[in-house]
Design an enzyme around this catalytic site. Sequence first.
Site, mmCIF file in Angstrom:
data_model
loop_
_atom_site.group_PDB
_atom_site.id
_atom_site.type_symbol
_atom_site.label_atom_id
_atom_site.label_comp_id
_atom_site.label_asym_id
_atom_site.label_seq_id
_atom_site.Cartn_x
_atom_site.Cartn_y
_atom_site.Cartn_z
ATOM 1 N N GLY A 132 5.295 -15.604 32.598
ATOM 2 C CA GLY A 132 4.461 -16.803 32.633
ATOM 3 C C GLY A 132 3.080 -16.458 33.149
ATOM 4 O O GLY A 132 2.251 -15.892 32.436
ATOM 5 N N ILE A 158 4.267 -23.013 23.861
ATOM 6 C CA ILE A 158 2.940 -22.918 23.265
ATOM 7 C C ILE A 158 2.487 -24.296 22.774
ATOM 8 O O ILE A 158 3.028 -24.844 21.807
ATOM 9 C CB ILE A 158 2.920 -21.901 22.103
ATOM 10 N N HIS A 180 -3.123 -4.064 31.974
ATOM 11 C CA HIS A 180 -4.052 -3.353 31.094
ATOM 12 C C HIS A 180 -3.377 -3.058 29.756
ATOM 13 O O HIS A 180 -2.168 -3.115 29.618
ATOM 14 C CB HIS A 180 -4.521 -2.057 31.754
ATOM 15 N N GLN A 242 -12.722 -22.495 33.344
ATOM 16 C CA GLN A 242 -12.954 -23.705 32.551
ATOM 17 C C GLN A 242 -11.639 -24.399 32.216
ATOM 18 O O GLN A 242 -11.555 -25.639 32.248
ATOM 19 C CB GLN A 242 -13.715 -23.377 31.262
ATOM 20 N N GLU A 243 -10.604 -23.622 31.911
ATOM 21 C CA GLU A 243 -9.297 -24.220 31.649
ATOM 22 C C GLU A 243 -8.828 -25.015 32.863
ATOM 23 O O GLU A 243 -8.354 -26.157 32.741
ATOM 24 C CB GLU A 243 -8.280 -23.133 31.316
ATOM 25 N N GLY A 365 -1.818 -22.196 35.290
ATOM 26 C CA GLY A 365 -1.656 -21.523 36.574
ATOM 27 C C GLY A 365 -1.032 -22.490 37.570
ATOM 28 O O GLY A 365 -1.593 -23.551 37.847
#
Length: 380
Positions: A132, A158, A180, A242-243, A365
Amino acid sequence: MKRQIFTEDHEAFREMVRTFLAKEVTPYYEQWEKDGIVSRDAWRAAGKQGLLGLAVPEEYGGGGQHDFRYSAVLAEEFTRAGAAGLAVGLHNDIIGPYLTTLGTEEQKRRWLPGFCSGEIITAIAMTEPGAGSDLQGIRTHAEDAGDHWVLNGSKTFISNGILADLVIVVARTTPEGGAHGLSLLVVERGVAGFERGRNLDKIGQKSQDTAELFFHDVRVPKENLLGELNGAFVHLMTHLAQERMGIAVAGIAGAEHLLEITSSYVKEREAFGRPLAKLQHIRFEIAEMATECAVTRAFLDRCIADHSAGALDAVHASMAKWWATELHKRVADRCLQLHGGYGYMAEYRVARAFTDGRIQTIYGGTTEIMKEIIGRSLLD
């Protein structure tokens, strides 16, 4: 307190949004809730009204407006209307920046006109059954096959997953561990091997299609790489503020609206021969919620202004997100309680707000992740 951040242009835009909602959304919303999905006609109507692609340059069909206050108006009015299913905030404020800031000229000309007209509905696929908030756990992977990538894996939860014509998929493009080696690959509707699973049955936001996605040897053209190869982690971190602001704005707007409708309810509802509003306990409850909303609104408006000026950092966005959404959760619970048995009835706005808003402390988040970001900034 009179709000100071909006101009006459913003308020004129607000009236236009309210008119759009009254005409194109509210009359159909109950049916969408039953169907578990919003009509594509609504997306096209939003595009025709100029509500999609607010920040997309005009040359690609957008509004060319980078002022986040317009997005805040959209979030506030959609929240007040109880119209979470038509996810224009996700489309505009979360996915839009990836396309406009990372897209090549060819990609912009291919995707943005449809993005702005509502012909192309978008989604971003990060979450997996086993991963998640922790990007290190992503297992969806893409192998380099020369002129294309071969994508395999699955995603879940989604938003816009059923309707989406264009999905930005976070996938591992190197065997390197950790966060990464991740890249953003754009998968388009109809490509072989791309399958949609269930339209997930949620406790709230029923009309917002939320799906499982599966990728079985999907051939993704090299020209569908969005941004830098193995650069997804940086790209994702860049746009998360921004989210989180969009979710925070919806949180405080929802709390304020619940306070309004509950204040009206307790004035009209009688118990023991007099209105509930005459009882001291009720007045104290309303007073506490009004104060919490006013204090939160002052902070959120400052964050909105700072973000519009390009000055908001990730830490303050995280503060805004966790505080406003947790406030909304508390206010929804208390307002439902003040409605008594009627608050538990699905036909009452407070009941739907209780279930629709519960996800706010989780997506974008979790509250716990927000606190971790803030704590690290102060103590590391």
